[in-house]
Design a protein around this motif. Structure first.
Motif, PDB file in Angstrom:
ATOM      1  N   VAL A  40      49.762  11.578  26.139  1.00  0.00           N
ATOM      2  CA  VAL A  40      48.420  12.172  26.158  1.00  0.00           C
ATOM      3  C   VAL A  40      47.786  12.023  24.784  1.00  0.00           C
ATOM      4  CG1 VAL A  40      49.012  13.781  27.997  1.00  0.00           C
ATOM      5  CG2 VAL A  40      49.335  14.469  25.609  1.00  0.00           C
ATOM      6  N   ALA A  41      46.489  12.304  24.716  1.00  0.00           N
ATOM      7  CA  ALA A  41      45.727  12.013  23.502  1.00  0.00           C
ATOM      8  C   ALA A  41      46.079  12.915  22.324  1.00  0.00           C
ATOM      9  CB  ALA A  41      44.231  12.109  23.814  1.00  0.00           C
ATOM     10  N   ASN A  75      54.789  12.994  24.944  1.00  0.00           N
ATOM     11  CA  ASN A  75      54.576  11.803  24.122  1.00  0.00           C
ATOM     12  C   ASN A  75      55.839  11.245  23.487  1.00  0.00           C
ATOM     13  OD1 ASN A  75      51.926  12.247  24.715  1.00  0.00           O
ATOM     14  ND2 ASN A  75      51.185  12.152  22.603  1.00  0.00           N
ATOM     15  N   ARG A 138      48.690  14.743  36.833  1.00  0.00           N
ATOM     16  CA  ARG A 138      48.298  15.659  35.769  1.00  0.00           C
ATOM     17  C   ARG A 138      48.085  17.078  36.299  1.00  0.00           C
ATOM     18  NH1 ARG A 138      50.204  13.631  31.301  1.00  0.00           N
ATOM     19  NH2 ARG A 138      49.292  11.645  30.680  1.00  0.00           N
ATOM     20  N   THR A 169      48.338  21.953  25.557  1.00  0.00           N
ATOM     21  CA  THR A 169      47.119  21.282  25.992  1.00  0.00           C
ATOM     22  C   THR A 169      47.199  19.811  25.596  1.00  0.00           C
ATOM     23  OG1 THR A 169      46.015  21.977  23.942  1.00  0.00           O
ATOM     24  CG2 THR A 169      45.682  23.340  25.898  1.00  0.00           C
ATOM     25  N   THR A 170      46.473  18.971  26.333  1.00  0.00           N
ATOM     26  CA  THR A 170      46.631  17.521  26.170  1.00  0.00           C
ATOM     27  C   THR A 170      45.507  16.851  25.390  1.00  0.00           C
ATOM     28  OG1 THR A 170      45.461  17.042  28.243  1.00  0.00           O
ATOM     29  CG2 THR A 170      47.855  17.426  28.375  1.00  0.00           C
ATOM     30  N   GLY A 171      44.392  17.547  25.211  1.00  0.00           N
ATOM     31  CA  GLY A 171      43.246  16.918  24.566  1.00  0.00           C
ATOM     32  C   GLY A 171      42.515  15.952  25.479  1.00  0.00           C
ATOM     33  N   GLU A 172      42.832  15.992  26.775  1.00  0.00           N
ATOM     34  CA  GLU A 172      42.218  15.106  27.752  1.00  0.00           C
ATOM     35  C   GLU A 172      41.607  15.918  28.890  1.00  0.00           C
ATOM     36  OE1 GLU A 172      45.306  11.341  27.142  1.00  0.00           O
ATOM     37  OE2 GLU A 172      45.325  12.472  29.021  1.00  0.00           O
ATOM     38  N   GLN A 173      40.692  15.318  29.600  1.00  0.00           N
ATOM     39  CA  GLN A 173      40.075  15.946  30.756  1.00  0.00           C
ATOM     40  C   GLN A 173      40.741  15.435  32.035  1.00  0.00           C
ATOM     41  OE1 GLN A 173      37.053  18.262  30.606  1.00  0.00           O
ATOM     42  NE2 GLN A 173      38.232  18.387  28.704  1.00  0.00           N
ATOM     43  N   VAL A 174      40.844  16.320  33.004  1.00  0.00           N
ATOM     44  CA  VAL A 174      41.400  15.996  34.316  1.00  0.00           C
ATOM     45  C   VAL A 174      40.348  16.363  35.357  1.00  0.00           C
ATOM     46  CG1 VAL A 174      43.247  16.466  35.962  1.00  0.00           C
ATOM     47  CG2 VAL A 174      43.746  16.455  33.509  1.00  0.00           C
ATOM     48  N   PRO A 186      35.328  17.626  35.682  1.00  0.00           N
ATOM     49  CA  PRO A 186      36.367  17.450  34.655  1.00  0.00           C
ATOM     50  C   PRO A 186      36.774  18.788  34.066  1.00  0.00           C
ATOM     51  CG  PRO A 186      34.226  16.812  33.789  1.00  0.00           C
ATOM     52  CD  PRO A 186      34.017  17.128  35.234  1.00  0.00           C
ATOM     53  N   PRO A 188      39.860  20.755  31.277  1.00  0.00           N
ATOM     54  CA  PRO A 188      40.884  20.478  30.270  1.00  0.00           C
ATOM     55  C   PRO A 188      42.275  20.382  30.896  1.00  0.00           C
ATOM     56  CG  PRO A 188      40.070  22.742  30.088  1.00  0.00           C
ATOM     57  CD  PRO A 188      39.170  22.032  31.044  1.00  0.00           C
TER      58      PRO A 188
END
Length: 521
Positions: A40-41, A75, A138, A169-174, A186, A188
């Motif tokens: 993830v980011a 990661n 996700r 948290t992943t720093g990405e949108q789902v 979208p 978090p």
């Protein structure tokens, strides 16, 4: 870096999928597929369970390190981790669904504790697996918060459960369509590390049985007895050991569901793939706690029509589920006598546990036959007058047996008109209860202690979880930490935190996330 001892028995001792990659497929003659989490980011630790971290030997310094978020966000891997997704099937809402498997859960490995206890570490929301079907593997922050908090809340309530180590948290949108109504948005993303001695479930046995793969079924039974039921000893293939194993599975399942009923918990999606072979509460999705008492309530929007998994039906569904497991085990057992005996043990265990619940929740030494009628009469009153389950039973400890009144339950009623209409029937019930409590002869202090030990002051009401979610989605995680700390002592009075023990507010009655939830919640 932590010193974790990995002993990955599941992948070492059982057959796996020879094919690699996350492409969706039917997996035969294998109980798992090796797959790595998808990076993830920007993984960030936002909460962790101190108790679970201590059990694993993870200190505060490591938990605060960038490496922890990298590993438990998906990661990176630690030495000794051998990630995989499990292959299993199941009945969903009473219908056989065939192969299901870990669609968004990836086990990292099995850790041995200092005393030899085994902990399987599993990331939920770590990306696609061969079992993800059309999904992305996700998880969103709101569902992850709910799973993280509930896992630990149930543990502290004394309910058998899987645990949660961390929320990252992943720093990405789902993108999710929360109520499946054509309005995806979208949100978090997040990853929960959940922990259990084993994540083997009823559906793990059902899938090979449904395919006629008796050799694989026998292999899994023997492995499960050896690894997860070592106290049985002997040859795991012997009829006697297998009979006792199934009997214990039935007993554990019955005790867990009885514990749900005691604290007012509704699982919401008791599919056979969501039933732990260890009798743990597993897979926290559209769950909920009873606010106003209603045996017909379900928190699951998908179950709104049939109400298969409603509160009062949970014992019957649990029995149905162990019966489906028994059906799957027939080819490995040869005859049905031992399986029928195990099912009888479910009934006798649940019946005894239910009677114990009645005694404990009423503050009595033991449950007599007429106490069952007394409790059922109370249930009818609580439902007709729209009374909060948690507040009413907690209030019994404040009842003055010398001058009983509804005063201790004033805050438990949701509708003033219904309360006024029910004053007479409630006073009549209280008179019966007082007579029974006096006959019981328990000293006041002991009776109050018994009531407090059985009836929690604090439970994870949906509206409380939703308030923490709203704050977290705005970047404020303090609500998660506050609830986590509160729920460590659910049976204790906690001065200054009375607001968390209030009945559901009117604004939450029909709000999304506070009443009904979807399977993506």
């Amino acid at each position: 870096m932590p010193t974790l001892r990995f002993d990955n028995a599941f992948v070492r001792d059982l057959p796996g999928d020879p094919e690699t990659g996350t492409q969706r497929r039917q997996v035969h003659r294998a109980l798992y597929s090796r797959v790595h989490p998808t990076p993830v980011a920007a993984p960030r630790l936002v909460a962790y369970s101190r108790e679970m971290a201590d059990a694993l030997g993870l200190d505060a310094a490591y938990l605060a390190s960038p490496e922890f978020a990298q590993v438990f966000g998906g990661n990176a891997l630690l030495d000794g981790m051998e990630p995989y997704a499990a292959n299993y099937g199941g009945h969903q809402f009473g219908v056989w669904a065939g192969q299901l498997g870990d669609g968004r859960a990836i086990t990292l490995g099995e850790v041995l504790g200092a005393a030899g206890e085994r902990w399987e570490l599993q990331l939920k929301g770590a990306g696609p697996t061969p079992y993800a079907r059309m999904a992305d593997g996700r998880a969103v922050l709101r569902s992850s918060i709910r799973e993280f908090l509930c896992s630990e809340a149930m543990h502290h309530l004394g309910v058998p459960t899987t645990r949660a180590l961390s929320l990252v948290t992943t720093g990405e949108q789902v993108v999710r369509d929360m109520f499946y109504d054509g309005n995806p948005v979208p949100e978090p993303g997040a990853v929960v590390c959940r922990v259990a001695p084993s994540f083997i479930r009823f559906g793990s046995f059902q899938l090979p049985s449904s395919r006629g793969d008796v050799a694989l079924l026998n292999e899994l039974i023997d492995f499960t007895i050896r690894r997860d039921f070592p106290e049985l000893g002997g040859d795991p293939g012997s009829p006697e050991v297998r009979a006792e194993w199934f009997g214990q599975v039935c007993e554990r399942t019955a005790r867990t569901v009885a514990a749900w009923m005691r604290v007012g918990f509704v699982h919401g999606v008791m599919n056979t793939d969501n039933m732990s072979i260890l009798g743990l509460t597993i897979d926290y999705g559209p769950y909920g706690w009873i606010d106003d008492f209603d045996l017909d309530w379900t928190p699951n929007t998908t179950d709104a029509q049939g109400r298969r998994y409603r509160f009062g039906n949970q014992p019957q569904i649990a029995y149905w589920n162990v019966a489906q497991l028994a059906n799957a085990l027939v080819p490995a057992f040869g005859d049905t006598e031992a399986l029928e005996s195990g099912l009888e043990r479910f009934v006798t265990t649940y019946t005894a546990a239910d009677r114990d619940n009645v005694a404990r929740k009423l503050g009595l030494i033991a449950c007599r036959d007429d106490d069952l009628e007394l409790m059922h009469a109370l249930y009818a009153l609580l439902h007709s007058a729209e009374v909060d389950m948690t507040l009413f039973f907690r209030g019994l400890a404040d009842l003055d047996l010398a001058a009983p009144s509804l005063a201790p339950f004033a805050e438990a009623f949701y509708d003033e008109r219904k309360r006024e209409a029910a004053v007479g029937p409630f006073n009549e019930w209280l008179s019966r209860y007082v007579a029974r409590a006096r006959e019981d002869g328990t000293p006041h202090a002991e009776r109050c202690a018994r009531l407090h030990a059985a009836n929690p002051r604090y439970v994870l009401r949906n509206y409380l979880a939703q308030q923490a979610i709203d704050r977290a989605e705005a970047g404020d995680y303090a609500g998660i930490h506050e609830l986590l700390d509160l729920l460590r002592r659910p049976y204790d009075e906690q001065p200054g935190r009375e607001r968390f023990a209030q009945r559901r507010p009117d604004w939450a009655r029909n709000r999304a996330g506070c009443s009904m939830l979807s399977c993506s919640s």
